[in-house]
Design a protein around this motif. Structure first.
Motif, PDB file in Angstrom:
ATOM      1  N   SER A 291       3.603   8.021  -3.755  1.00  0.00           N
ATOM      2  CA  SER A 291       4.487   6.884  -2.403  1.00  0.00           C
ATOM      3  C   SER A 291       6.110   6.436  -3.425  1.00  0.00           C
ATOM      4  O   SER A 291       6.687   6.465  -2.898  1.00  0.00           O
ATOM      5  CB  SER A 291       3.434   5.302  -2.574  1.00  0.00           C
ATOM      6  OG  SER A 291       4.024   4.358  -1.607  1.00  0.00           O
ATOM      7  N   TRP A 292       6.462   5.717  -4.833  1.00  0.00           N
ATOM      8  CA  TRP A 292       7.520   5.441  -4.961  1.00  0.00           C
ATOM      9  C   TRP A 292       8.834   6.212  -5.092  1.00  0.00           C
ATOM     10  O   TRP A 292       9.885   6.494  -5.324  1.00  0.00           O
ATOM     11  CB  TRP A 292       6.888   5.144  -7.048  1.00  0.00           C
ATOM     12  CG  TRP A 292       6.990   3.466  -6.687  1.00  0.00           C
ATOM     13  CD1 TRP A 292       5.106   2.659  -6.819  1.00  0.00           C
ATOM     14  CD2 TRP A 292       7.104   2.254  -5.640  1.00  0.00           C
ATOM     15  NE1 TRP A 292       5.020   1.497  -6.063  1.00  0.00           N
ATOM     16  CE2 TRP A 292       6.424   1.444  -5.820  1.00  0.00           C
ATOM     17  CE3 TRP A 292       8.652   2.268  -5.659  1.00  0.00           C
ATOM     18  CZ2 TRP A 292       6.588   0.056  -5.937  1.00  0.00           C
ATOM     19  CZ3 TRP A 292       8.916   0.923  -5.037  1.00  0.00           C
ATOM     20  CH2 TRP A 292       7.972  -0.318  -5.176  1.00  0.00           C
TER      21      TRP A 292
ATOM     22  N   ASP B 172      -4.834   8.481  -6.565  1.00  0.00           N
ATOM     23  CA  ASP B 172      -4.312   7.594  -6.395  1.00  0.00           C
ATOM     24  C   ASP B 172      -2.766   7.762  -5.920  1.00  0.00           C
ATOM     25  O   ASP B 172      -2.142   9.002  -7.410  1.00  0.00           O
ATOM     26  CB  ASP B 172      -3.910   6.659  -8.078  1.00  0.00           C
ATOM     27  CG  ASP B 172      -2.787   5.325  -8.212  1.00  0.00           C
ATOM     28  OD1 ASP B 172      -3.040   5.279  -6.797  1.00  0.00           O
ATOM     29  OD2 ASP B 172      -4.025   4.607  -9.236  1.00  0.00           O
ATOM     30  N   HIS B 173      -2.021   7.087  -4.804  1.00  0.00           N
ATOM     31  CA  HIS B 173      -1.054   8.003  -4.166  1.00  0.00           C
ATOM     32  C   HIS B 173      -0.233   6.928  -4.719  1.00  0.00           C
ATOM     33  O   HIS B 173       1.551   6.801  -4.278  1.00  0.00           O
ATOM     34  CB  HIS B 173      -1.186   7.971  -3.176  1.00  0.00           C
ATOM     35  CG  HIS B 173      -2.615   9.401  -2.435  1.00  0.00           C
ATOM     36  ND1 HIS B 173      -3.061   9.541  -1.559  1.00  0.00           N
ATOM     37  CD2 HIS B 173      -2.206  10.071  -3.087  1.00  0.00           C
ATOM     38  CE1 HIS B 173      -3.844  10.008  -1.802  1.00  0.00           C
ATOM     39  NE2 HIS B 173      -3.830  10.404  -2.642  1.00  0.00           N
ATOM     40  N   THR B 174      -0.187   5.835  -5.924  1.00  0.00           N
ATOM     41  CA  THR B 174       0.895   4.903  -5.800  1.00  0.00           C
ATOM     42  C   THR B 174       2.537   5.270  -5.872  1.00  0.00           C
ATOM     43  O   THR B 174       2.974   5.349  -6.183  1.00  0.00           O
ATOM     44  CB  THR B 174       0.351   3.757  -6.665  1.00  0.00           C
ATOM     45  OG1 THR B 174      -0.975   3.493  -6.686  1.00  0.00           O
ATOM     46  CG2 THR B 174       1.627   3.321  -7.366  1.00  0.00           C
TER      47      THR B 174
ATOM     48  N   THR C 171       0.666  -1.398   0.179  1.00  0.00           N
ATOM     49  CA  THR C 171       0.392  -0.039   0.094  1.00  0.00           C
ATOM     50  C   THR C 171       0.994   1.121   0.049  1.00  0.00           C
ATOM     51  O   THR C 171       2.186   0.921   0.241  1.00  0.00           O
ATOM     52  CB  THR C 171      -0.863  -0.249   1.843  1.00  0.00           C
ATOM     53  OG1 THR C 171      -0.043  -0.028   2.774  1.00  0.00           O
ATOM     54  CG2 THR C 171      -2.145  -1.414   1.104  1.00  0.00           C
ATOM     55  N   PRO C 172       0.368   2.335  -0.319  1.00  0.00           N
ATOM     56  CA  PRO C 172       1.318   3.367  -0.252  1.00  0.00           C
ATOM     57  C   PRO C 172       1.650   3.837   0.786  1.00  0.00           C
ATOM     58  O   PRO C 172       3.040   4.386   1.045  1.00  0.00           O
ATOM     59  CB  PRO C 172       0.012   4.866  -1.385  1.00  0.00           C
ATOM     60  CG  PRO C 172      -0.462   3.651  -2.099  1.00  0.00           C
ATOM     61  CD  PRO C 172      -1.256   2.167  -0.942  1.00  0.00           C
ATOM     62  N   ASN C 173       0.954   4.213   1.842  1.00  0.00           N
ATOM     63  CA  ASN C 173       1.219   4.342   3.505  1.00  0.00           C
ATOM     64  C   ASN C 173       1.989   5.962   2.674  1.00  0.00           C
ATOM     65  O   ASN C 173       2.997   5.949   3.194  1.00  0.00           O
ATOM     66  CB  ASN C 173       2.382   3.046   3.827  1.00  0.00           C
ATOM     67  CG  ASN C 173       2.059   3.261   5.248  1.00  0.00           C
ATOM     68  OD1 ASN C 173       1.751   4.460   6.123  1.00  0.00           O
ATOM     69  ND2 ASN C 173       3.391   3.055   5.686  1.00  0.00           N
TER      70      ASN C 173
END
Length: 223
Positions: A54-55, A49-51, A1-3
């Motif tokens: 996050s990366w 969408d925080h994908t 999960t992005p967290n």
């Protein structure tokens, strides 16, 4: 999960800028304009969408760890060399083992937050101070203080120990805040530094009453 919940929470001024046209702020512990600038383009790609966000945040933290580690080793080597001692592989290994077993580093990396940026910038400033590179110190401390408020503690230190570097730091702060003024307006520009100084002195608008007894509270009154 992005967290990245805390990161997104502190990106509120950007969210409001992208959705309503004004980077407004409604809480006194807002992270600084350097934080916003580093996330500006990536966060704009997708606000829900925080994908990717996050990366990107994870990559920034890994880079910060590397920079902080190298700067720390450089500072140790410079300090030792000034005393006629050469340090090499053994010190590098010891430092690597120490950092690799430092649980707060992993805690911050897991939530992809900005404390590692502060660590890197403070480490660079320390190494530069030992080398006499005043402008590097100035830009590093100014940028760190405009990520999150804690590095402001080094500005009074510079005033007492190296007033030329203190003056350079104030110039760097002014330049960075002026850029932020142009990008985000007064709340995250020229008005940001006075706001966090008021917060750091324990003003009632900072946090809440319970925060005065919270172990992580950073206000002078809380301490």
């Amino acid at each position: 999960t992005p967290n990245v919940g805390q990161v997104v929470e502190e990106l509120q001024p950007l969210y409001r800028l992208f959705t309503s046209g004004a980077a407004t702020v409604d809480h006194q512990r807002q992270y600084g304009p350097i934080f916003l600038m580093l996330f500006h383009l990536v966060y704009r790609l997708n606000l829900t969408d925080h994908t990717v966000l996050s990366w990107y945040a994870y990559a920034l933290d890994l880079i910060a760890i590397a920079i902080g580690f190298i700067a720390t080793f450089d500072a140790i080597r410079t300090w030792a060399r000034a005393r006629g001692v050469e340090v090499g592989g053994s010190m590098l290994l010891a430092l690597g083992l120490l950092w690799a077993n430092f649980s707060p580093l992993y805690g911050v990396l897991a939530i992809k937050n900005v404390e590692l940026w502060e660590l890197a910038l403070i480490a660079v400033a320390g190494a530069a101070l030992l080398r006499g590179n005043r402008w590097v110190v100035a830009w590093s401390i100014a940028a760190a203080a405009l990520v999150k408020m804690l590095p402001l503690v080094f500005i009074p230190y510079l005033l007492l120990r190296d007033r030329r570097t203190f003056a350079y730091t104030m110039i760097a702060l002014a330049v960075l805040l002026t850029i932020s003024q142009a990008l985000y307006g007064t709340a995250m520009g020229w008005g940001y530094l006075p706001a966090i100084v008021r917060a750091a002195t324990g003003g009632d608008g900072y946090g809440n009453v319970f925060g005065m007894t919270w172990h992580e509270n950073v206000s002078i009154r809380g301490i």
